[in-house]
Design a protein around this motif. Sequence first.
Motif, mmCIF file in Angstrom:
data_model
loop_
_atom_site.group_PDB
_atom_site.id
_atom_site.type_symbol
_atom_site.label_atom_id
_atom_site.label_comp_id
_atom_site.label_asym_id
_atom_site.label_seq_id
_atom_site.Cartn_x
_atom_site.Cartn_y
_atom_site.Cartn_z
ATOM 1 N N ASN A 55 46.857 -8.059 5.030
ATOM 2 C CA ASN A 55 47.624 -8.765 3.979
ATOM 3 C C ASN A 55 48.017 -10.169 4.410
ATOM 4 O O ASN A 55 48.306 -11.026 3.594
ATOM 5 N N ASN A 56 48.030 -10.388 5.732
ATOM 6 C CA ASN A 56 48.353 -11.728 6.246
ATOM 7 C C ASN A 56 47.094 -12.528 6.590
ATOM 8 O O ASN A 56 47.124 -13.421 7.450
ATOM 9 N N ASN A 57 46.011 -12.172 5.932
ATOM 10 C CA ASN A 57 44.748 -12.923 6.044
ATOM 11 C C ASN A 57 44.102 -12.921 7.420
ATOM 12 O O ASN A 57 43.496 -13.914 7.826
ATOM 13 N N TYR A 58 44.262 -11.848 8.119
ATOM 14 C CA TYR A 58 43.538 -11.692 9.388
ATOM 15 C C TYR A 58 42.210 -10.998 9.113
ATOM 16 O O TYR A 58 42.144 -10.085 8.288
ATOM 17 N N PHE A 59 41.176 -11.411 9.812
ATOM 18 C CA PHE A 59 39.934 -10.635 9.861
ATOM 19 C C PHE A 59 40.175 -9.570 10.941
ATOM 20 O O PHE A 59 40.873 -9.821 11.923
ATOM 21 N N ILE A 60 39.620 -8.372 10.752
ATOM 22 C CA ILE A 60 39.907 -7.302 11.728
ATOM 23 C C ILE A 60 38.624 -6.759 12.363
ATOM 24 O O ILE A 60 37.683 -6.380 11.667
ATOM 25 N N SER A 94 33.536 -15.575 6.939
ATOM 26 C CA SER A 94 34.722 -15.365 6.088
ATOM 27 C C SER A 94 35.600 -16.620 5.994
ATOM 28 O O SER A 94 36.473 -16.706 5.136
ATOM 29 N N ASN A 95 35.362 -17.578 6.921
ATOM 30 C CA ASN A 95 36.170 -18.812 7.024
ATOM 31 C C ASN A 95 37.627 -18.559 7.385
ATOM 32 O O ASN A 95 38.460 -19.444 7.253
ATOM 33 N N LEU A 96 37.954 -17.351 7.829
ATOM 34 C CA LEU A 96 39.326 -17.086 8.283
ATOM 35 C C LEU A 96 39.467 -17.583 9.726
ATOM 36 O O LEU A 96 38.480 -17.688 10.462
ATOM 37 N N LYS A 97 40.694 -17.890 10.095
ATOM 38 C CA LYS A 97 40.932 -18.432 11.453
ATOM 39 C C LYS A 97 41.653 -17.427 12.351
ATOM 40 O O LYS A 97 41.753 -17.606 13.555
ATOM 41 N N ASP A 98 42.201 -16.372 11.739
ATOM 42 C CA ASP A 98 42.982 -15.392 12.504
ATOM 43 C C ASP A 98 42.201 -14.081 12.627
ATOM 44 O O ASP A 98 41.645 -13.589 11.637
ATOM 45 N N LEU A 99 42.218 -13.543 13.842
ATOM 46 C CA LEU A 99 41.452 -12.322 14.092
ATOM 47 C C LEU A 99 42.325 -11.296 14.817
ATOM 48 O O LEU A 99 42.994 -11.619 15.799
ATOM 49 N N LEU A 100 42.300 -10.070 14.307
ATOM 50 C CA LEU A 100 42.967 -8.962 15.004
ATOM 51 C C LEU A 100 41.892 -8.088 15.644
ATOM 52 O O LEU A 100 40.920 -7.716 14.988
ATOM 53 N N HIS A 159 44.535 -12.041 17.985
ATOM 54 C CA HIS A 159 45.627 -11.133 18.349
ATOM 55 C C HIS A 159 44.989 -9.821 18.835
ATOM 56 O O HIS A 159 44.228 -9.191 18.104
ATOM 57 N N ILE A 160 45.310 -9.429 20.067
ATOM 58 C CA ILE A 160 44.693 -8.215 20.629
ATOM 59 C C ILE A 160 45.726 -7.088 20.696
ATOM 60 O O ILE A 160 46.796 -7.251 21.291
ATOM 61 N N GLU A 161 45.408 -5.983 20.053
ATOM 62 C CA GLU A 161 46.282 -4.794 20.099
ATOM 63 C C GLU A 161 45.542 -3.695 20.843
ATOM 64 O O GLU A 161 44.580 -3.119 20.320
ATOM 65 N N LYS A 162 45.991 -3.412 22.063
ATOM 66 C CA LYS A 162 45.323 -2.340 22.811
ATOM 67 C C LYS A 162 45.902 -1.019 22.317
ATOM 68 O O LYS A 162 46.826 -0.468 22.912
ATOM 69 N N SER A 163 45.355 -0.537 21.211
ATOM 70 C CA SER A 163 45.949 0.622 20.537
ATOM 71 C C SER A 163 45.403 1.951 21.048
ATOM 72 O O SER A 163 45.532 2.971 20.388
ATOM 73 N N VAL A 201 36.411 -7.155 24.582
ATOM 74 C CA VAL A 201 37.386 -8.222 24.297
ATOM 75 C C VAL A 201 36.972 -9.482 25.065
ATOM 76 O O VAL A 201 36.986 -10.598 24.535
ATOM 77 N N GLN A 202 36.554 -9.292 26.294
ATOM 78 C CA GLN A 202 36.116 -10.418 27.134
ATOM 79 C C GLN A 202 34.928 -11.145 26.483
ATOM 80 O O GLN A 202 34.927 -12.381 26.372
ATOM 81 N N ILE A 203 33.944 -10.393 26.002
ATOM 82 C CA ILE A 203 32.761 -11.005 25.370
ATOM 83 C C ILE A 203 33.194 -11.776 24.119
ATOM 84 O O ILE A 203 32.782 -12.923 23.889
ATOM 85 N N ILE A 204 34.040 -11.145 23.305
ATOM 86 C CA ILE A 204 34.449 -11.768 22.031
ATOM 87 C C ILE A 204 35.266 -13.039 22.277
ATOM 88 O O ILE A 204 34.996 -14.087 21.679
#
Length: 285
Positions: free
Chosen positions: A108-113, A154-160, A190-194, A176-179
């Motif tokens: 909802n906050n425009n993050y690509f996931i 997607s032209n989004l700038k934020d990534l989860l 934003h990295i969430e080690k879930s 995560v390292q490769i990305i």
Amino acid sequence: MNIIVGKNSGFCSGVKYTITRAKDELYKNSSIDCLGEIIHNKQVVDSLEKDGLRTINSLDEAKNKVLIRAHGISKEVYEIAKSRGIELIDLTCPKVLAIHKQVENFSNNNYFIFLFGIKDHPETIGTFSFCGKNSYIIENAQDIEDAINSFKASNLKDLLIISQTTFSLSLFDEMVQIITSSLGNNYNIHIEKSICNATNLRQVETKEISSQVDLMIIIGGKNSSNTKKLYEIATKYCKNAIQIQTKDDLDLSFIKKFKNIGIVAGASTPDYIINEVYNFCLNAD
Ligand code: SF4
């Protein structure tokens, strides 16, 4: 013979919660439907089915209240149940429910996931349904290039970056390292080690025990994703590793060959099965 049993083996808190609540519900209702196998353990499923649990594969087969297991379900399944007036007993693990909320908020906050997970695993399917259209499942490093292309398009700038709760710890860090090195500093990542702590402890313990023994026994259901991960770890650190479901899969003459044995079990394995395997090995001495 020296036998080491993993201290973190067996039911995780989510599975304990699901099984305990399912038994309570079966006490109150003579029959309950369960969408998919309640856990990846045949012995537990058989026993609950004797008490009135009926495993169904889709809501089309529902005749009673429908129990939702620890892995959770997709947004669409909640909507279908609501539209048909099917009563759900939602026993999704609270940690999985928290991830559903989290990805929905980020979306909802425009993050690509980027969701790390096994594509056909029910938990991944459920979580992905809350990620919105700007999202991609990454199962292994081969998926990363397409995921990054999709994110850039997607032209989004934020990534989860987030994962299935039973994902491999080492693969999470590696990907995560490769990305992050491919995307550079142009994006907010934003990295969430879930990965659930229960999974985490089990994987670390499996690595430690596997390095000390000459046979590793991994107990768990054939379809259990977290058990498969433990087996993969064990094969890396121990020359002899086997995956079994119960003591009946063990061969006495094979076990007798080893002096140091390690035993660990996936999150869907009840304690009594672990004890039976332990006693089988002990008696082989
Ligand atoms: S592994 Fe963790 S997140 Fe998954 S069901 Fe168990 S407690 Fe819940």
